[in-house]
Design a protein around this motif. Structure first.
Motif, PDB file in Angstrom:
ATOM      1  N   HIS A   1       0.860  -1.200   0.000  1.00  0.00           N
ATOM      2  CA  HIS A   1       0.000   0.000   0.000  1.00  0.00           C
ATOM      3  C   HIS A   1       0.887   1.238   0.000  1.00  0.00           C
ATOM      4  O   HIS A   1       1.754   1.410   0.861  1.00  0.00           O
ATOM      5  CB  HIS A   1      -0.901   0.006   1.243  1.00  0.00           C
ATOM      6  N   ILE A   2       0.697   2.091  -0.993  1.00  0.00           N
ATOM      7  CA  ILE A   2       1.491   3.311  -1.125  1.00  0.00           C
ATOM      8  C   ILE A   2       0.638   4.498  -0.686  1.00  0.00           C
ATOM      9  O   ILE A   2      -0.470   4.716  -1.182  1.00  0.00           O
ATOM     10  CB  ILE A   2       1.950   3.502  -2.587  1.00  0.00           C
ATOM     11  N   GLU A   3       1.114   5.231   0.265  1.00  0.00           N
ATOM     12  CA  GLU A   3       0.428   6.418   0.768  1.00  0.00           C
ATOM     13  C   GLU A   3       1.190   7.664   0.316  1.00  0.00           C
ATOM     14  O   GLU A   3       2.412   7.735   0.398  1.00  0.00           O
ATOM     15  CB  GLU A   3       0.359   6.392   2.300  1.00  0.00           C
ATOM     16  N   LYS A   4       0.386   8.665  -0.183  1.00  0.00           N
ATOM     17  CA  LYS A   4       0.999   9.906  -0.596  1.00  0.00           C
ATOM     18  C   LYS A   4       1.385  10.733   0.616  1.00  0.00           C
ATOM     19  O   LYS A   4       0.630  10.809   1.576  1.00  0.00           O
ATOM     20  CB  LYS A   4       0.043  10.690  -1.468  1.00  0.00           C
TER      21      LYS A   4
END
Length: 300
Positions: free
Chosen positions: A297-300
Motif C-alpha cells: 500500500h502506497i500512501e501519498k
C-alpha cells in the motif's frame, strides 16, 4: 682405492650370520685359482636358483589365476552371495600370493623361518600403526556375516546414498543416482547406522498438498484418492489403500497429507507420476493451489 679394516675387538654378530667371518678368513687363505672357482660356482648356483625362482613365480602366478577362476566358477554355479564371493576371492588371492612369495624366497636360499618371524614381527608393528585399517577389515567380515546390506541394494549411510556395487575387504563401494562412485570404509559401516531402502518389499510415499481456505476438502480428498488408484503401481489392498487427511492449517493454505504404498523399486516412478497428475487434475475437483502474496500500500 678401498681399504677394509677389521677391528681387533670382536663384534657380536646375530645368530643368523655366525659363519661370515670364518668364510672370509677361509677365502683369504685359498689360492687364487680356487678362489675364482668358488666365486664362479657361487655365481652359477645363484643364477640357477634365480632362474628357478623366476620360473616358479610365473608358474605359480598362472596356477593362482587358474585356482582363482575355478573358485569363482564354483561360487557362481552354487549362487553364493556376491558380496561374500568377492570377499572370499580376495582372501584366496592374498593367501596364495603370500605362499608363492615365501616359496620363491626359499628357492633363492633365504631362510624362510627367519623371514616368517620377521614378517610376523613387522605385522605386529604394522598392525598397531594401521589399527584403523584392521578395524575396516573386521568391519568387512561383520558386514558379510550379519548382512545389513547386500550388493544391488540402495542404502543411505554417512551422508551418502547409492546402490551397493562392491563389498571389498576394507571398503564398500556405492554408486549414486548421478553415477558418482563413493568409497566408504567398512569400519564405520559396521558400527554406524545404515538406512537400507531396499530391504522391504513396499515403501510408503508421502505428499504434502496445499489447498485454499474455502475449498471442499471432501471433494479434493476423493480426487486425490482417484488419482492415486489410477496409478498401476500403487498398492490397492484394503490395509494399504491411499489416505488423505488434514495435516496443518497454515497461514495461507490448508495442507493435506497424502499417503500411498508402492513397490520399493517403483517408489520414484509413482512419486513423480502422482505429483504431475495432482497438478493437472486436482483443479477439476474444486481445488485451488495458494501461494504466498504480498500486498503493498502506497500512501501519498
Amino acid at each position: 682405492m678401498l681399504f677394509l679394516q677389521i677391528p681387533d675387538t670382536p663384534v657380536a654378530l646375530p645368530d643368523s650370520v655366525p659363519t661370515i667371518r670364518e668364510e672370509l678368513q677361509t677365502l683369504s687363505t685359498l689360492p687364487f685359482d680356487e678362489f675364482i672357482q668358488k666365486v664362479v660356482t657361487a655365481f652359477v648356483t645363484f643364477a640357477i636358483n634365480l632362474a628357478i625362482a623366476v620360473f616358479v613365480f610365473y608358474v605359480g602366478r598362472f596356477v593362482i589365476n587358474k585356482l582363482y577362476n575355478f573358485v569363482s566358477n564354483i561360487m557362481s554355479k552354487r549362487k553364493v552371495d556376491q558380496s561374500l564371493a568377492t570377499f572370499v576371492l580376495s582372501m584366496v588371492r592374498i593367501v596364495l600370493y603370500f605362499i608363492l612369495i615365501v616359496t620363491v624366497i626359499g628357492i633363492l636360499g633365504i631362510e624362510t623361518s627367519s623371514f616368517i618371524a620377521i614378517f610376523a614381527s613387522a605385522g605386529v608393528a604394522i598392525g598397531m600403526a594401521l589399527s584403523g585399517t584392521l578395524q575396516n577389515f573386521a568391519g568387512g567380515v561383520l558386514i558379510l556375516l550379519l548382512k545389513p546390506y547386500k550388493i544391488g541394494e540402495f542404502i543411505e549411510v554417512s551422508g551418502y546414498s547409492g546402490t551397493v556395487k562392491e563389498i571389498q575387504i576394507f571398503h564398500t563401494i556405492l554408486t549414486t543416482g548421478d553415477n558418482k562412485t563413493i568409497i566408504i570404509p567398512n569400519g564405520g559401516l559396521s558400527t554406524g547406522s545404515v538406512n537400507n531402502w531396499s530391504r522391504q518389499e513396499y515403501r510408503r510415499i508421502d505428499w504434502s498438498i496445499g489447498i485454499s481456505y474455502g475449498d471442499d476438502i471432501d471433494s479434493v480428498r476423493q480426487g486425490i484418492i482417484d488419482i492415486c488408484l489410477r496409478q498401476p503401481d500403487v498398492v490397492k489392498e484394503e490395509d494399504r489403500r491411499p489416505t488423505v487427511f488434514v495435516e496443518e492449517l497454515a497461514e495461507s493454505s490448508v495442507n493435506l497429507k497424502v499417503r500411498a504404498w508402492a513397490p520399493t523399486s517403483k517408489f520414484w516412478d509413482v512419486y513423480f507420476a502422482v505429483n504431475e497428475q495432482i497438478y493437472k487434475e486436482l483443479p477439476r475437483y474444486g481445488a485451488n493451489f495458494p501461494f504466498p502474496q504480498l500486498d503493498v500500500h502506497i500512501e501519498k
